[in-house]
Design a protein around this motif. Sequence first.
Motif, PDB file in Angstrom:
ATOM      1  N   SER A  96       0.825  -1.215   0.000  1.00  0.00           N
ATOM      2  CA  SER A  96       0.000   0.000   0.000  1.00  0.00           C
ATOM      3  C   SER A  96       0.854   1.258   0.000  1.00  0.00           C
ATOM      4  O   SER A  96       0.572   2.218  -0.722  1.00  0.00           O
ATOM      5  N   ARG A  97       1.912   1.279   0.813  1.00  0.00           N
ATOM      6  CA  ARG A  97       2.773   2.469   0.835  1.00  0.00           C
ATOM      7  C   ARG A  97       3.404   2.726  -0.534  1.00  0.00           C
ATOM      8  O   ARG A  97       3.529   3.886  -0.960  1.00  0.00           O
ATOM      9  N   ALA A  98       3.799   1.666  -1.209  1.00  0.00           N
ATOM     10  CA  ALA A  98       4.385   1.830  -2.546  1.00  0.00           C
ATOM     11  C   ALA A  98       3.363   2.364  -3.542  1.00  0.00           C
ATOM     12  O   ALA A  98       3.716   3.053  -4.507  1.00  0.00           O
ATOM     13  N   HIS A  99       2.087   2.091  -3.287  1.00  0.00           N
ATOM     14  CA  HIS A  99       1.009   2.527  -4.185  1.00  0.00           C
ATOM     15  C   HIS A  99       0.583   3.960  -3.905  1.00  0.00           C
ATOM     16  O   HIS A  99       0.466   4.772  -4.835  1.00  0.00           O
ATOM     17  N   ILE A 100       0.372   4.291  -2.631  1.00  0.00           N
ATOM     18  CA  ILE A 100      -0.128   5.634  -2.299  1.00  0.00           C
ATOM     19  C   ILE A 100       1.010   6.652  -2.132  1.00  0.00           C
ATOM     20  O   ILE A 100       0.759   7.859  -2.105  1.00  0.00           O
ATOM     21  N   LEU A 101       2.237   6.153  -2.032  1.00  0.00           N
ATOM     22  CA  LEU A 101       3.422   6.998  -1.861  1.00  0.00           C
ATOM     23  C   LEU A 101       3.305   7.892  -0.632  1.00  0.00           C
ATOM     24  O   LEU A 101       3.692   9.064  -0.649  1.00  0.00           O
TER      25      LEU A 101
END
Length: 199
Positions: free
Chosen positions: A53-58
């Motif tokens: 998720s962090r990689a997606h929402i930055l």
Amino acid sequence: MTDPVTIPARRGKATRVAKGQTIKVINTHGEQVVDTWAFNVDDLTEFMSMEHSRAHILKVIPVVGDTMLTNRRRPILTFLEDTAGGVHDTLMAACDKHRYKFLGVEGYHDNCEDNLHAGMREIGLNAPETPSPLNLFMNIPVQPDRTISFEAPVSTPGSYVLLRAEMDLVIAFSACPQDILPINGKAGQPTEAHFVVAP
């Protein structure tokens, strides 16, 4: 809307949610962290993943409009509303017996890992592992020097987060039993929280 369901203080709760339904997670007394997990109801080995998720929402902290992903990079939960100050955590693992031993506890201490599995068993399911949770209302600020700390929540009584299910899923919660560090407020007294599932 259905009636609110209680997540008892220091305990876990889980429920099935259909795609498109919303889940309102309420910080009833204002300072209670709620560890949150979501699993694909048809395959529990697919679950909401903080790393993906962090990689997606930055972002380190999701905001309204952000969608959390599974470990297979598929949408699972979207933030629709947040009246709790927008401070949550995606970094910390669920507390467990090993964590409390490290903090000096002798004997058993209620913990979020056990609460996840107890809540799932209550509805006839067995989580295959303990994913890193979305720690709603948890305040773990990241400082300019890259250090982090455990701080009291900024949420207020009755504040909430509204999430939308992006697949048929099981959502599980733990009203975190942490009473040594101030993550559930400086008083260190975990309380119940509530959630509502609606069409």
